[in-house]
Structures are given as C-alpha cells and as structure tokens.
Design a protein around this motif. Structure first.
Motif, PDB file in Angstrom:
ATOM      1  N   UNK A  14       2.710 -29.432   3.346  1.00  0.00           N
ATOM      2  CA  UNK A  14       2.578 -30.836   2.464  1.00  0.00           C
ATOM      3  C   UNK A  14       2.978 -31.917   3.389  1.00  0.00           C
ATOM      4  N   UNK A  15       4.167 -31.569   4.238  1.00  0.00           N
ATOM      5  CA  UNK A  15       4.684 -33.026   4.879  1.00  0.00           C
ATOM      6  C   UNK A  15       3.731 -33.215   6.002  1.00  0.00           C
ATOM      7  N   UNK A  16       3.013 -32.296   6.682  1.00  0.00           N
ATOM      8  CA  UNK A  16       2.082 -32.585   7.840  1.00  0.00           C
ATOM      9  C   UNK A  16       0.771 -32.887   7.329  1.00  0.00           C
ATOM     10  N   UNK A  17       0.497 -32.520   6.132  1.00  0.00           N
ATOM     11  CA  UNK A  17      -1.070 -32.952   5.926  1.00  0.00           C
ATOM     12  C   UNK A  17      -1.401 -34.174   5.040  1.00  0.00           C
ATOM     13  N   UNK A  18      -0.068 -34.624   4.460  1.00  0.00           N
ATOM     14  CA  UNK A  18      -0.489 -35.821   3.518  1.00  0.00           C
ATOM     15  C   UNK A  18      -0.311 -37.269   4.215  1.00  0.00           C
ATOM     16  N   UNK A  19      -0.675 -37.134   5.615  1.00  0.00           N
ATOM     17  CA  UNK A  19      -0.755 -38.171   6.619  1.00  0.00           C
ATOM     18  C   UNK A  19       0.297 -39.273   6.617  1.00  0.00           C
ATOM     19  N   UNK A  20       1.730 -38.910   6.600  1.00  0.00           N
ATOM     20  CA  UNK A  20       2.461 -39.930   6.975  1.00  0.00           C
ATOM     21  C   UNK A  20       2.470 -40.671   8.153  1.00  0.00           C
ATOM     22  N   UNK A  21       2.967 -41.921   8.277  1.00  0.00           N
ATOM     23  CA  UNK A  21       2.882 -42.501   9.701  1.00  0.00           C
ATOM     24  C   UNK A  21       4.016 -41.899  10.567  1.00  0.00           C
ATOM     25  N   UNK A  22       5.133 -41.465   9.841  1.00  0.00           N
ATOM     26  CA  UNK A  22       6.385 -40.858  10.757  1.00  0.00           C
ATOM     27  C   UNK A  22       6.651 -39.541  10.206  1.00  0.00           C
ATOM     28  N   UNK A  23       6.561 -38.621  10.856  1.00  0.00           N
ATOM     29  CA  UNK A  23       6.978 -37.202  10.442  1.00  0.00           C
ATOM     30  C   UNK A  23       8.247 -36.599  11.134  1.00  0.00           C
ATOM     31  N   UNK A  24       9.300 -36.296  10.471  1.00  0.00           N
ATOM     32  CA  UNK A  24      10.434 -35.719  11.012  1.00  0.00           C
ATOM     33  C   UNK A  24      10.850 -34.357  10.589  1.00  0.00           C
ATOM     34  N   UNK A  25      10.816 -33.686  11.541  1.00  0.00           N
ATOM     35  CA  UNK A  25      11.002 -32.161  11.508  1.00  0.00           C
ATOM     36  C   UNK A  25      12.305 -31.594  12.140  1.00  0.00           C
ATOM     37  N   UNK A  26      12.985 -30.813  11.213  1.00  0.00           N
ATOM     38  CA  UNK A  26      14.183 -30.366  11.771  1.00  0.00           C
ATOM     39  C   UNK A  26      14.043 -28.763  12.235  1.00  0.00           C
TER      40      UNK A  26
END
Length: 442
Positions: free
Chosen positions: A178-190
């Motif tokens: 969900x986080x990677x495919x919904x095209x956010x301008x900024x992606x934060x991954x722990x």
C-alpha cells in the motif's frame, strides 16, 4: 522555487521515563469505558492519596537539523537507541516534537511498524482504501492501483479477512504494498522489512529502487549496510540522538563502522547462559596483529577469544559465520576439524584461532560463538558476538579500499588459474539463440 521537500531545524524530542504503562495494540470505546471505571473505583478506595513517582527526562533527539531534496534517496543509520525510529515518527506526524520545527512538502507514506496505519478490525480490502484516503487520494486513484497492490502483497485469498488475523509476514507485505504503490511524493520505511522472508525483502528493495528512479523521495532506515549502500545516495548517521554525519553514503558507513567499540563485550555478557563455559570477549585480528572491524577477503581469518571454563571434559569451541540476512555461511569447530577440546582444568583462558583464508564478497557479516559438549549438545551460544565488514577487495592480491562496493552473494569465486580462451574456426553448426543474436566469421 526550492526543491527542498523536508527541512528539519533544531529538532528535539524529550520523553519522561521511570514509569511503565501497559501497552495495547489498539483501544476501542469499550476499553476506554472499562479502564475509566477501574480508575474511578481505585481512586474511591484510596481516597485522595496519590502515588509519587520519580520521572527522568530523556532526550531521544536533540538539536537535529538537515535538509532533503526532491528525489533524494537517504539512508538513516546508527546504533540501537540512536533516535532513528523517533525521527521517522516525527517526520510521519505520528509523534509531536518537543522543540524545533519541520516542514514537509508533498504527500508522505510511512511504513514504520507492523500494523501502523491499519485498523485491525477491517479487512485487507478495506484497509487499502482507508490508507489511500489517509494519503489524500481519491477512490478512483486507489481503484486503479488496487490489483497491483494485491498482487505484490500476495494476499489474494485473505483480502476479505480482518487484518488482525493476518500473520506478521502478511501484515507487512500488505502494508508495504500500500505504502509503495499509492504514489506518495515521500516514502518513509523503517527496519520493518526484516519481518518478511528473503524473497520478499528482495522484492521490496527492487520496488524502492523503482520509486526512487521515478523522482520520489525515499527515507530508509536499516541495519543492513549492503541494502543502505545499494539503495541510497546520501546517508544520515545518528549517534545518541544527534546528527553525527550527513553526506555521501560510503563516507557515512565508514564513520558508523569506525565508531563501534570493537572491545565492547556487553553483548556477549548479556546473552549467554552456559553451564560449563562463559565467553568473555571475541576480537577480530588483522594481518598486523591488531584488533579490527574489517576483514580483507583472501587473507588468514584470525580471532582472539577469551573465555572461562569450569573444566568440564569434552567441551569444544564452535564459530559460525553469519550473513546479513541471518543465514549461516560457514562453521569452524575445534573438535570436529582439529580434534581439540577446551582445557580440562578450570580457569580463565585466551584462545587464538587462525582459520584458512575466506574469499568473502564485500558486505556486512557477524559471528555466532558456541561451546558444545561432545555427543551431548550445546552448552553456551552467543549470537552476533561481533560484527565486521568486508570492504571491496581483490582477493587475488589482497588490495582493498573503503568504497564499500558490495558484491553479490557471500562468497567471492576466484579462478584457480587464468581463464583460457580457445578460438573455434567452424561456426557453421552454432545454434543461434534468437533472431536478435548473430555471429559473423571474420
């Protein structure tokens, strides 16, 4: 117009410690009512008495400042407790800072902990649409990406099952998709990707590379230096809640590895519970006879191990070489390979163990130490007794540098002799693989 998408100025986060509270994954209205009733009854029974509890201020972050440009791929590294996850929670607006300010331009998607942003009572399908709405996306945008998300997460069979019944692996697969495919301008991954298996981690890293190539900004926290190296172009090294270095990834990794205390044996002392032995210290020794955090591929692998034994007979020492994903790569056993056991008299000993050269690919590794009783089983096991790096090197001549050019796999395959090429005159019977391949005789 400035291309800065994240600006952090004198950021600080303070916590009051010294008081424990019971944690819950989520709280429903019934829980709030029940807890309130319990508190009222307790206060009524005690009257007006209150408990004095000592609180201590702890600064998880202090005076943190930096800027991130659009399209940057930034790694965040540091020891456990350095403030990495706290920083990401503030950037994701999950936690409020105590002081300082941040400004973010663009839509942010975060993957910090398993289940962050998901409602456990809703199904996987409903949570996909819920997360998209939280990101500010319209329903038709989410619908356009829906099939791609489900295929990536591999949860087709459980799409209409409440996510509270998902395993941790299913949970994180769907959350990342969900986080990677919904095209956010900024992606934060722990470091949450560590929950998945090796195949899923590889797929996630590939997706993060695709996201960064599309010009979107990625912030990535990991203890996997190989992943940090391959994915990021810049790196922020946090130490004790402050920025120790921000710049080129190679240089940041070098500074981080250089700050680790090679004589720190607290990890060893805390983990083991041996009945007859206790490992006190383990140190990697370089070719100059000095303690080191680096091993040059193709050279003698030397260890200095300090331990105590009560003199129990038949004890042997075992050393496991472990890769970044936790896979066991190699084993050295004093009894199995050399028919040597530990001393039979109780005492404090030091063992110098020199192993044959290892042709390791560049990357991060660790050692597990164990002592075992012949024909019985383990006596003491210490996981990740030490960690070390193999910088990019040429195993044939031992030359190396600090560029951290990570290779593939764990073993560097070295030819026994120079490759021999032999020309073949007859090309008439060569099988051509496809139409795009052709051979012409000169």
């Amino acid at each position: 117009m400035s291309d800065t998408v994240i600006r952090v100025e004198k950021l600080g986060k303070k916590y009051a410690i010294g008081q424990q509270q019971e944690k819950q994954q989520y709280t429903a209205l019934r829980d709030v009512i029940a807890n309130g009733s319990k508190g009222f009854v307790k206060r009524f029974r005690r009257g007006s008495q209150t408990e004095d509890r000592t609180k201590e201020d702890f600064w998880a972050l202090k005076d943190v400042s930096f800027e991130i440009k659009q399209g940057d791929r930034v790694g965040i590294i540091g020891r456990n407790g350095a403030g990495k996850s706290t920083l990401l929670k503030i950037l994701s607006r999950i936690t409020e800072p105590t002081e300082g300010r941040i400004s973010i331009k663009g839509r942010v998607a975060s993957l910090l902990e398993v289940g962050t942003g998901f409602h456990p009572e809703l199904t996987g399908r409903e949570n996909i649409y819920l997360n998209g709405a939280i990101l500010g996306m319209e329903r038709r945008e989410i619908h356009r990406k829906f099939d791609e998300i489900v295929t990536f997460a591999e949860v087709e069979r459980f799409l209409d099952t409440p996510v509270k019944r998902y395993s941790s692996g299913m949970y994180v697969r769907l959350a990342f998709a969900v986080a990677a495919h919904l095209e956010p301008e900024i992606l934060i991954v722990d470091e949450v990707l560590a929950v998945g298996d090796a195949q899923f981690q590889k797929k996630c890293l590939g997706k993060l590379e695709d996201v960064s190539r599309e010009g979107r900004t990625v912030l990535f926290v990991s203890h996997n230096m190989a992943a940090i190296k391959s994915l990021t172009s810049k790196c922020c090294f946090l130490d004790c809640g402050s920025v120790s270095f921000l710049g080129e990834t190679d240089r940041a990794i070098e500074k981080f590895m250089g700050c680790l205390d090679i004589n720190d044996d607290s990890n060893i002392r805390e983990k083991q519970k041996g009945q007859h032995t206790k490992v006190l210290r383990c140190t990697l020794i370089n070719v100059s006879g000095e303690p080191s955090q680096y091993y040059t591929s193709g050279q003698i692998f030397s260890l200095e191990i300090e331990f105590y034994t009560n003199g129990f007979r038949g004890l042997s020492l075992e050393v496991f070489l472990v890769g970044v994903a936790g896979e066991k790569i190699a084993l050295a056993s004093t009894e199995q390979f050399h028919q040597v056991t530990l001393p039979c008299e109780a005492g404090h000993y030091q063992c110098n163990l020199n192993l044959q050269p290892l042709y390791l690919a560049s990357g991060s590794y660790s050692l597990d130490l164990a002592t075992s009783i012949s024909n019985v089983g383990w006596d003491s096991i210490v996981e990740s007794a030490i960690s070390f790096e193999v910088p990019y090197s040429n195993p044939t001549n031992g030359s190396w540098d600090f560029k951290y050019s990570y290779g593939y796999g764990a073993i560097a395959m070295v030819c026994a002799d120079k490759p021999i090429f032999r020309a073949i005159d007859d090309l008439n019977n060569v099988a051509v693989p496809d139409d795009n391949f052709s051979l012409q005789a000169k």
